[in-house]
Design an enzyme around this catalytic site. Structure first.
Site, PDB file in Angstrom:
ATOM      1  N   SER A   1       0.839  -1.213   0.000  1.00  0.00           N
ATOM      2  CA  SER A   1       0.000   0.000   0.000  1.00  0.00           C
ATOM      3  C   SER A   1       0.867   1.254   0.000  1.00  0.00           C
ATOM      4  O   SER A   1       0.621   2.213  -0.737  1.00  0.00           O
ATOM      5  CB  SER A   1      -0.889   0.022   1.249  1.00  0.00           C
ATOM      6  OG  SER A   1      -1.808  -1.032   1.210  1.00  0.00           O
TER       7      SER A   1
ATOM      8  N   ASP B   1      -6.897  -8.269   4.106  1.00  0.00           N
ATOM      9  CA  ASP B   1      -6.099  -9.161   3.251  1.00  0.00           C
ATOM     10  C   ASP B   1      -5.585 -10.389   4.000  1.00  0.00           C
ATOM     11  O   ASP B   1      -4.879 -11.215   3.419  1.00  0.00           O
ATOM     12  CB  ASP B   1      -4.915  -8.389   2.653  1.00  0.00           C
ATOM     13  CG  ASP B   1      -5.387  -7.324   1.672  1.00  0.00           C
ATOM     14  OD1 ASP B   1      -6.474  -7.486   1.077  1.00  0.00           O
ATOM     15  OD2 ASP B   1      -4.676  -6.312   1.510  1.00  0.00           O
TER      16      ASP B   1
HETATM   17  C1  S3P Z   1      -5.593  -1.418  -0.136  1.00  0.00           C
HETATM   18  C2  S3P Z   1      -6.865  -1.461   0.351  1.00  0.00           C
HETATM   19  C3  S3P Z   1      -7.633  -2.713   0.500  1.00  0.00           C
HETATM   20  C4  S3P Z   1      -6.742  -3.951   0.390  1.00  0.00           C
HETATM   21  C5  S3P Z   1      -5.740  -3.831  -0.716  1.00  0.00           C
HETATM   22  C6  S3P Z   1      -4.849  -2.628  -0.503  1.00  0.00           C
HETATM   23  C7  S3P Z   1      -4.935  -0.106  -0.273  1.00  0.00           C
HETATM   24  O1  S3P Z   1      -8.617  -2.765  -0.514  1.00  0.00           O
HETATM   25  O2  S3P Z   1      -7.513  -5.119   0.208  1.00  0.00           O
HETATM   26  O3  S3P Z   1      -4.918  -4.995  -0.783  1.00  0.00           O
HETATM   27  O4  S3P Z   1      -3.687  -0.055  -0.424  1.00  0.00           O
HETATM   28  O5  S3P Z   1      -5.626   0.914  -0.225  1.00  0.00           O
HETATM   29  P1  S3P Z   1     -10.050  -2.040  -0.326  1.00  0.00           P
HETATM   30  O6  S3P Z   1      -9.780  -0.633  -0.065  1.00  0.00           O
HETATM   31  O7  S3P Z   1     -10.788  -2.205  -1.627  1.00  0.00           O
HETATM   32  O8  S3P Z   1     -10.702  -2.771   0.791  1.00  0.00           O
END
Ligand code: S3P
Length: 445
Positions: free
Chosen positions: A29, A328
């Site tokens: 992220s 996740d």
């Molecule tokens: C993430 C947000 C999550 C997560 C993804 C990374 C991010 O998704 O599942 O692996 O970096 O903002 P969602 O925001 O759709 O839940």
């Protein structure tokens, strides 16, 4: 990246005690955000510890296509020279985000605030994932989209707003990706852009925007929610970003060390942002011995070193409101729950259906094929832990890196080996996974 070549299956076998100290790769992220904010800033952004997985490399390539200069200087060491807010150039080719929902959706937000048109695409997995949830707010802000498939799926063309409109937007589901897309588009809008979420999702975008010089406020809203406001048209200034180790990647060796008898491992520099630590809390509730040894902070994100020792786990009830802080990690938590004594109920998992695969169905299939009784009731998953796992199954990856890694962790402690049909997608988030796990003592064939 299409991974159209031959499949690369791996089998994980019952292993002797795991031991050693490792630093898993940089947080995915934060890595995406460092590249995107670097591209929107003026001046130089120096990144250390960038995750060099395929997902992030696709974001780096997209930022180059949009006019930023993005250079690699050594392992994890990258610089970005940005074009300034709304300064993107129209790319001459489609932006291909491969397997990555995060890269694609955040980039859509950034492009929506620039007066350019760009085509977005991805692999077969990303082409099935919902984009309407991103396009709805971006269209309210003045962007326009056209897509070939129904329901706003990729591939699609996005025309950025010439005069972006600041909005107040309540997200329909707790999602840092939706929140981030709106805030990134809001950078180009005059006045305040506000996002309201009913459950607080990871706040890396807010923290990093502040680190790059934007004015962002974040206040509680309701019982678990948040109201985030950004003052538009800031001058974002390039900044130094140190990327801590990814807690979502650390989750795999962490669970392996808990279920392989007599193990003791140390995980270095793991990010401990409280909006990402739901798994550690849940594992501790299950009786896991996870000790925080050293804590420090860097560029707005805290991190710590963890010692993990094998533990007899017990089943627990995981409340729905914890989902955003471990969204996740449910696959690997399901592995831990399979080795626990007693029932684990995980509630409110609807968002798992729209990840890299339908993770609710895929997790249940992974457990069942290895002899673990699992039920899905509405949006909840119920796992009957019996202290050991028969194993012997072949697990279908469905183009999903976290299914592959979770199934392999299961095989390290199951009675008989567990095979994964294709491990190629592990490279999207954790390129060194197999050698790093082998270094800790994992037996793969
Ligand atoms: C993430 C947000 C999550 C997560 C993804 C990374 C991010 O998704 O599942 O692996 O970096 O903002 P969602 O925001 O759709 O839940």
């Amino acid at each position: 990246m299409s991974h159209s070549g031959p499949k690369t299956p791996i089998e994980a076998r019952k292993s002797a005690a795991l031991s050693g100290r490792v630093r898993v790769p940089g947080d995915k992220s934060i890595s995406h955000r460092a590249l995107i904010l670097g591209a929107l800033a003026v001046g130089e952004t120096r990144i250390s510890g960038l995750l060099e997985g395929e997902d992030v490399l696709n974001t780096a390539k997209a930022m180059r296509s949009l006019g930023a200069s993005v250079e690699r200087h050594g392992e994890g060491l990258w610089t970005v020279r940005g074009v300034g807010v709304a300064g993107f150039a129209a790319p001459s080719e489609p932006l291909d985000f491969g397997n990555s929902g995060t890269g694609c959706r955040l980039a859509m937000g950034a492009v929506a605030g620039a007066p350019i048109t760009a085509r977005f695409d991805g692999d077969a997995s990303l082409r099935t994932r919902p984009m309407r949830r991103i396009l709805d707010p971006l269209e309210q802000m003045g962007a326009r989209s056209s897509h070939d498939a129904d329901g706003g799926r990729l591939p699609l063309t996005l025309e950025g707003a010439r005069a972006p409109i600041p909005i107040i937007y309540r997200t329909p589901v707790p999602s840092a990706q939706i929140k981030s897309a709106v805030l990134l588009a809001g950078l180009a809008a005059p006045g305040m852009t506000t996002v309201i979420e009913n459950e607080w999702s990871r706040d890396h975008t807010e923290r990093m925007l502040t680190h790059f010089g934007a004015e962002v406020s974040s206040k509680p809203e309701g019982v678990h929610g948040r109201r985030i406001s950004l003052k538009g048209q800031p001058e974002l200034k390039g900044a130094a970003v140190t990327v801590p180790a990814d807690p979502s990647s650390a989750a795999f060796p962490m669970v392996a060390a808990l279920v392989v008898p007599d193990s003791e491992i140390v995980l270095a520099d793991v990010m401990t942002n409280p909006l990402r630590t739901g798994l550690i809390k849940t594992l501790r509730d299950m009786g896991a011995q996870i000790d925080e040894l050293k804590t420090r902070g860097d560029a707005g994100e805290p991190m710590a070193e963890f010692r993990v020792r094998s533990s007899q786990l017990r089943g627990v009830d995981v409340p729905a409101e914890r989902a955003p802080s471990m969204i996740d990690e449910y696959l690997v938590l399901a592995v831990a729950a399979s080795f626990a004594e007693g029932t684990t109920t995980m509630r409110g998992l609807q968002e798992l259906r729209v990840k890299e695969s339908d993770r609710l169905a895929a997790t249940a299939a992974m457990l069942r094929v290895n002899g673990v009784k699992t039920e899905i009731v509405g949006d909840d998953m119920i796992i009957e832990g019996r202290g050991h796992v028969p194993g012997g199954g072949v697990v279908a990856t469905h183009m999903d890196h976290r299914i592959a890694m979770s199934a392999l962790m299961m095989g390290l402690a199951a009675d008989t080996p567990v095979k994964v049909d294709d491990t190629a997608f592990i490279a999207t988030s954790f390129p060194d996974f197999v050698p790093m796990m082998r270094k800790l003592g994992a037996e793969f064939a």
